[in-house]
Design an enzyme around this catalytic site. Structure first.
Site, short mmCIF file in Angstrom:
data_model
loop_
_atom_site.label_atom_id
_atom_site.label_comp_id
_atom_site.label_asym_id
_atom_site.label_seq_id
_atom_site.Cartn_x
_atom_site.Cartn_y
_atom_site.Cartn_z
N ARG A 92 0.71 -1.28 0.02
CA ARG A 92 0.05 0.09 -0.11
C ARG A 92 0.71 1.16 -0.13
O ARG A 92 0.42 2.24 -0.31
CB ARG A 92 -0.90 -0.02 1.14
CG ARG A 92 -0.55 0.39 2.37
CD ARG A 92 -1.44 0.37 3.73
NE ARG A 92 -2.46 1.33 3.13
CZ ARG A 92 -3.57 1.52 3.78
NH1 ARG A 92 -3.78 0.51 4.80
NH2 ARG A 92 -4.51 2.40 3.60
N ARG A 118 1.98 -9.30 9.24
CA ARG A 118 0.76 -8.88 8.72
C ARG A 118 0.24 -7.65 9.61
O ARG A 118 -0.95 -7.76 9.87
CB ARG A 118 -0.30 -10.20 8.29
CG ARG A 118 0.28 -11.13 7.68
CD ARG A 118 -0.66 -11.93 7.16
NE ARG A 118 -0.69 -12.44 5.98
CZ ARG A 118 -1.30 -11.40 5.11
NH1 ARG A 118 -2.15 -10.28 5.35
NH2 ARG A 118 -1.31 -11.63 3.75
N ASP A 172 0.70 0.96 9.09
CA ASP A 172 0.44 2.19 9.39
C ASP A 172 1.20 2.79 10.55
O ASP A 172 1.47 4.07 10.39
CB ASP A 172 -1.21 2.30 9.65
CG ASP A 172 -1.48 1.06 10.69
OD1 ASP A 172 -0.47 0.31 11.19
OD2 ASP A 172 -2.75 1.17 10.99
N GLY A 201 -10.22 -2.32 19.30
CA GLY A 201 -9.24 -2.78 19.90
C GLY A 201 -9.34 -4.28 20.10
O GLY A 201 -9.74 -4.83 19.38
N ARG A 227 0.02 -4.35 18.58
CA ARG A 227 0.40 -3.19 18.24
C ARG A 227 1.36 -2.47 19.10
O ARG A 227 2.32 -1.79 18.42
CB ARG A 227 -0.83 -2.15 18.11
CG ARG A 227 -2.03 -2.81 17.36
CD ARG A 227 -1.80 -2.52 15.97
NE ARG A 227 -2.24 -0.98 15.43
CZ ARG A 227 -2.24 -0.73 14.30
NH1 ARG A 227 -1.65 -1.30 13.42
NH2 ARG A 227 -2.59 0.42 13.82
#
Ligand SMILES: *[C@@H]1O[C@H](CO)[C@@H](O)[C@H](O)[C@H]1NC(C)=O
Length: 327
Positions: free
Chosen positions: A143, A251, A255, A289, A295
């Protein structure tokens, strides 16, 4: 009757009653005035608001060069169709690039539909360019692949499952134009040093609730954000390959890596823009969440790779002043 104490008391009562009655009339009058005044103000504002809506002439110049929509999609043609049908109606869109990582190329029926949509929405001789960027391997880094022939500096990166009204997108674009090195987006996220984890510098990643609770954020997610096209080149060609490998393997977190990259280049926070969000896919995994441990791991891993924590937090939020009534 005259002089009798009971009748005098009665008279006094009567006077008090009339006085208080007059008093309440006054209060009612005052209230009525207040309500009338408020109505006048509101209708005046509303009229002005409508005026802004319908003839946007006063001081609002058309976007100078427009922006490219970079849309990431995965096996959800219906969402892609909806999303693109919508964005072709936004005035500032110059081109649409679809990041395609599926094993099969886009079908003829999909291409046909999108082409027809584009034709029916192109106005005043303005044509939006639409292109698929087809990738062989399936990696989240796709992306942010460098695109050599992008005509606009501004890239609006979005997922296929969220849609923003054109007014929100155009406003975010105008914010980006005043800070083109910065990432400008609609979905804020937060990181902070977590003291409960023992080690000196352990960072935790926080979603919507953390941002709301602390009133601060340090990232805006690329699922809905403007950034300069140079960051695609930096992501693909300059950022350490170890970070891209980590993203392909896990994966996740492309971002967050982009947020790190821009923060490292600018030493400044991103800008969160107020806008209406419509989730059309409604899987809601990232928004609700649950995967914030993974994350957090990304944040810590990237901080180690960058050799420092580049993210800067802020509480600034950009709001279109035409849409707020009280200053
Ligand atoms: C971070 O920014 C510095 C200074 O601009 C640069 O030298 C470095 O390569 C950047 N780090 C990464 C991981 O991109």
């Amino acid at each position: 009757m005259r002089g009798s104490p009971s009748s005098r008391r009665l008279l006094q009562r009567f006077r008090q009653l009339t006085i208080s009655a007059i008093g309440s009339v006054k209060i009612k009058l005052l209230l009525a005035c207040c309500i009338a005044f408020t109505l006048v103000v509101i209708t005046g504002r509303a009229a002005a608001f409508m005026g802004w809506r319908h003839h946007v002439t006063v001081g609002s110049s058309p976007p100078r060069k427009g922006y490219t929509i970079l849309i990431n999609t995965w096996k959800r043609n219906d969402l892609l169709k909806k999303s693109i049908s919508h964005y072709t109606s936004c005035p500032g869109v110059d081109a649409i690039r679809i990041v395609w990582s599926e094993p099969n190329p886009p079908s003829d029926s999909l291409r046909g539909f999108l082409w027809k949509t584009l034709k029916s929405n192109s106005k005043d001789g303005k044509e939006i360019e639409l292109r698929f960027d087809i990738n062989k391997e399936d990696s989240l880094n796709n992306r942010f692949k460098e695109i050599k022939d992008l005509k606009t500096d501004a890239v609006f990166s979005i997922d296929d499952d969220v849609v923003f009204p054109c007014s929100s997108v155009e406003f975010a674009f105008s914010v980006w134009q005043s800070a083109p090195a910065t990432m400008v987006g609609f979905v804020p996220r937060m990181h902070w040093v977590d003291k409960t984890k023992g080690s000196a510098e352990y960072y935790s990643y926080g979603g919507w609730w953390s941002v709301w609770w602390m009133g601060r954020y340090s990232m805006v997610l690329s699922k809905a954000a403007f950034f300069h096209k140079k960051y695609l080149d930096m992501y693909t060609n300059q950022m350490p390959a170890s970070i891209r490998d980590y993203i392909t393997k896990n994966r996740n977190c492309e971002d967050i890596a982009m947020a790190f990259l821009v923060a490292n280049a600018t030493d400044a926070p991103p800008i969160w823009v107020k806008g209406k969000i419509f989730e059309i896919g409604s899987t809601g995994i990232s928004s609700l969440g649950g995967h914030s441990d993974r994350r957090s791991q990304c944040v810590n891993w990237f901080a180690a790779e960058f050799g420092r924590m580049p993210l800067v937090s802020t509480s600034v939020k950009a709001i279109d002043s035409r849409h707020i009534w009280l200053w």
